[in-house]
Design an enzyme around this catalytic site. Structure first.
Site, PDB file in Angstrom:
ATOM      1  N   ASN A  14       4.213   4.916   5.394  1.00  0.00           N
ATOM      2  CA  ASN A  14       4.044   4.653   3.957  1.00  0.00           C
ATOM      3  C   ASN A  14       2.655   4.119   3.616  1.00  0.00           C
ATOM      4  OD1 ASN A  14       5.013   3.684   1.158  1.00  0.00           O
ATOM      5  ND2 ASN A  14       4.512   1.764   2.196  1.00  0.00           N
ATOM      6  N   ASP A  28      -3.293  -2.266  12.191  1.00  0.00           N
ATOM      7  CA  ASP A  28      -4.083  -1.292  11.439  1.00  0.00           C
ATOM      8  C   ASP A  28      -3.679   0.097  11.924  1.00  0.00           C
ATOM      9  OD1 ASP A  28      -6.013   0.438  10.481  1.00  0.00           O
ATOM     10  OD2 ASP A  28      -7.687  -0.921  10.861  1.00  0.00           O
ATOM     11  N   TYR A  46      -7.760  12.271  -0.805  1.00  0.00           N
ATOM     12  CA  TYR A  46      -6.352  11.871  -0.946  1.00  0.00           C
ATOM     13  C   TYR A  46      -5.454  13.102  -0.983  1.00  0.00           C
ATOM     14  CZ  TYR A  46      -2.215   9.464  -2.816  1.00  0.00           C
ATOM     15  OH  TYR A  46      -0.956   8.970  -2.997  1.00  0.00           O
ATOM     16  N   LYS A  94      -2.658  14.254   1.839  1.00  0.00           N
ATOM     17  CA  LYS A  94      -1.225  14.386   1.547  1.00  0.00           C
ATOM     18  C   LYS A  94      -0.749  15.810   1.838  1.00  0.00           C
ATOM     19  CE  LYS A  94      -0.531  10.090   0.282  1.00  0.00           C
ATOM     20  NZ  LYS A  94       0.229   9.185   1.161  1.00  0.00           N
TER      21      LYS A  94
HETATM   22  N1  LIG Z   1       1.908   4.293  -6.329  1.00  0.00           N
HETATM   23  C1  LIG Z   1       1.824   5.575  -6.590  1.00  0.00           C
HETATM   24  O1  LIG Z   1       1.590   6.010  -7.734  1.00  0.00           O
HETATM   25  C2  LIG Z   1       2.015   6.577  -5.496  1.00  0.00           C
HETATM   26  C3  LIG Z   1       2.313   7.902  -5.838  1.00  0.00           C
HETATM   27  C4  LIG Z   1       2.494   8.842  -4.837  1.00  0.00           C
HETATM   28  C5  LIG Z   1       2.404   8.442  -3.500  1.00  0.00           C
HETATM   29  N2  LIG Z   1       2.102   7.149  -3.201  1.00  0.00           N
HETATM   30  C6  LIG Z   1       2.003   6.795  -1.796  1.00  0.00           C
HETATM   31  O2  LIG Z   1       2.930   5.756  -1.527  1.00  0.00           O
HETATM   32  C7  LIG Z   1       2.482   4.978  -0.411  1.00  0.00           C
HETATM   33  C8  LIG Z   1       2.592   3.496  -0.741  1.00  0.00           C
HETATM   34  O3  LIG Z   1       1.820   3.230  -1.880  1.00  0.00           O
HETATM   35  P1  LIG Z   1       2.023   1.925  -2.767  1.00  0.00           P
HETATM   36  O4  LIG Z   1       2.077   2.401  -4.161  1.00  0.00           O
HETATM   37  O5  LIG Z   1       3.080   1.043  -2.218  1.00  0.00           O
HETATM   38  O6  LIG Z   1       0.572   1.265  -2.528  1.00  0.00           O
HETATM   39  P2  LIG Z   1       0.177  -0.246  -2.171  1.00  0.00           P
HETATM   40  O7  LIG Z   1      -1.320  -0.290  -2.289  1.00  0.00           O
HETATM   41  O8  LIG Z   1       1.001  -1.206  -2.946  1.00  0.00           O
HETATM   42  O9  LIG Z   1       0.594  -0.356  -0.641  1.00  0.00           O
HETATM   43  C9  LIG Z   1      -0.089   0.297   0.401  1.00  0.00           C
HETATM   44  C10 LIG Z   1      -0.078  -0.628   1.604  1.00  0.00           C
HETATM   45  O10 LIG Z   1      -0.715   0.049   2.707  1.00  0.00           O
HETATM   46  C11 LIG Z   1      -1.428  -0.941   3.431  1.00  0.00           C
HETATM   47  N3  LIG Z   1      -2.475  -0.326   4.240  1.00  0.00           N
HETATM   48  C12 LIG Z   1      -3.600   0.294   3.803  1.00  0.00           C
HETATM   49  N4  LIG Z   1      -4.378   0.641   4.847  1.00  0.00           N
HETATM   50  C13 LIG Z   1      -3.711   0.260   5.967  1.00  0.00           C
HETATM   51  C14 LIG Z   1      -4.005   0.333   7.357  1.00  0.00           C
HETATM   52  N5  LIG Z   1      -5.157   0.865   7.801  1.00  0.00           N
HETATM   53  N6  LIG Z   1      -3.099  -0.157   8.237  1.00  0.00           N
HETATM   54  C15 LIG Z   1      -1.955  -0.732   7.802  1.00  0.00           C
HETATM   55  N7  LIG Z   1      -1.634  -0.855   6.498  1.00  0.00           N
HETATM   56  C16 LIG Z   1      -2.497  -0.363   5.593  1.00  0.00           C
HETATM   57  C17 LIG Z   1      -2.006  -1.857   2.348  1.00  0.00           C
HETATM   58  O11 LIG Z   1      -2.408  -3.110   2.879  1.00  0.00           O
HETATM   59  C18 LIG Z   1      -0.856  -1.936   1.369  1.00  0.00           C
HETATM   60  O12 LIG Z   1      -0.017  -3.050   1.623  1.00  0.00           O
HETATM   61  C19 LIG Z   1       1.042   5.463  -0.136  1.00  0.00           C
HETATM   62  O13 LIG Z   1       1.071   6.345   0.967  1.00  0.00           O
HETATM   63  C20 LIG Z   1       0.660   6.212  -1.398  1.00  0.00           C
HETATM   64  O14 LIG Z   1      -0.269   7.238  -1.147  1.00  0.00           O
HETATM   65  C21 LIG Z   1       1.903   6.204  -4.173  1.00  0.00           C
END
Ligand SMILES: NC(=O)c1ccc[n+]([C@@H]2O[C@H](COP(=O)([O-])OP(=O)(O)OC[C@H]3O[C@@H](n4cnc5c(N)ncnc54)[C@H](O)[C@@H]3O)[C@@H](O)[C@H]2O)c1
Length: 248
Positions: A82, A55, A146, A150
């Site tokens: 990430n 975590d 959020y 960021k």
């Molecule tokens: N998908 C989008 O539209 C988008 C756009 C811009 C930025 N992002 C950023 O990209 C990154 C990845 O997003 P994604 O789309 O793959 O989302 P996702 O939900 O598929 O993956 C996020 C992962 O983070 C893990 N996670 C959450 N809390 C955690 C913790 N406390 N410890 C360890 N792991 C933890 C979750 O279990 C999950 O597997 C994020 O930082 C998100 O803010 C996403």
């Protein structure tokens, strides 16, 4: 030559899987760190992939995770922050626990990971940090905690690149726009998402959405030697939507 090692937090998620795929293709050994499903995610890959359940908000858990990677492979060359969450809320209906939980995953997690990798980077003579931000840091989004987290990542990056530069560490942010992953699928019904993706693509000068591989390829560049003189930077992977107003 020893294969380099990367830690990818949120490694079981949509973007994490794409980033791991790109780094493996570039010869990295990859530790997928996630609070759930890390081992199952690692099993989906062939090649040197380690699933680490941890975590990012819990310092003892982060420390144990970095120690596990060090015990397995002896080094950490690239840290990809990430993991991220975006629980819905507004300023008017804000509940403090939601605010704190968002900042803890999106902002505290990255600094804890950096902290526990520093001793390895000092010993190795360098390293790379790439944190996944979001276009909302610049253009604004809809979720206060959020967007603040960021934007905070950019501030953290600009401080960390000064402190860690003398150790040979570069620190950068990759800021994507909307990407189709579970991150969004969990938050909205499919009909809304279909409509939303159409409106988002229309806001792009290129007329299309960003895909996980676009983000992953940019991360792969930033952790490579080709990017050795890029630090303290924010690279938008947003198909030109980085300055678009919030899209809803
Ligand atoms: N998908 C989008 O539209 C988008 C756009 C811009 C930025 N992002 C950023 O990209 C990154 C990845 O997003 P994604 O789309 O793959 O989302 P996702 O939900 O598929 O993956 C996020 C992962 O983070 C893990 N996670 C959450 N809390 C955690 C913790 N406390 N410890 C360890 N792991 C933890 C979750 O279990 C999950 O597997 C994020 O930082 C998100 O803010 C996403």
């Amino acid at each position: 030559m020893t294969a380099p090692v990367a830690i990818v937090t949120g490694g079981a998620g949509g973007m994490g899987t794409a980033i791991a795929t790109a780094l493996l293709a570039d010869g990295f050994r990859v530790a997928l760190l996630d609070r759930r499903g890390a081992k199952e995610a690692a099993d989906q890959f062939t090649g040197e992939v380690l699933g680490v359940e941890a975590d990012v908000t819990d310092e003892a858990s982060v420390q144990a995770a970095v120690e596990q990677v060090e015990a397995t492979w002896g080094r950490v060359d690239a840290l990809v922050n990430n993991a991220g969450i975006e629980p819905p809320h507004t300023v008017a209906d804000l509940d403090l626990a939601t605010w704190q939980a968002t900042l803890q995953v999106n902002l505290t997690g990255p600094v804890l990971l950096m902290k526990h990798c520093v001793p390895l980077w000092r010993r190795q003579g360098g390293g790379r940090v790439v944190s996944i931000g979001s276009r909302v840091w610049l253009g604004g989004g809809w979720t206060p905690a959020y967007s603040a987290s960021k934007a905070g990542l950019v501030g953290l990056t600009r401080v960390a690149c000064r402190e860690l530069g003398p150790l040979g560490v570069t620190v950068n942010v990759v800021a994507p726009s909307f990407v189709h992953t579970a991150f969004n699928a969990q938050k909205a019904d499919p009909e809304f998402l279909d409509d939303y993706t159409g409106r988002f693509a229309a806001a792009s000068p290129l007329g299309r959405l960003v895909e996980p591989a676009d983000v992953a390829n940019t991360v792969a560049f930033l952790v490579s030697d080709r990017a050795r003189n890029i630090t303290g930077e924010v690279i938008h992977v947003a198909a030109g939507t980085q300055l678009a107003p919030a899209i809803r």
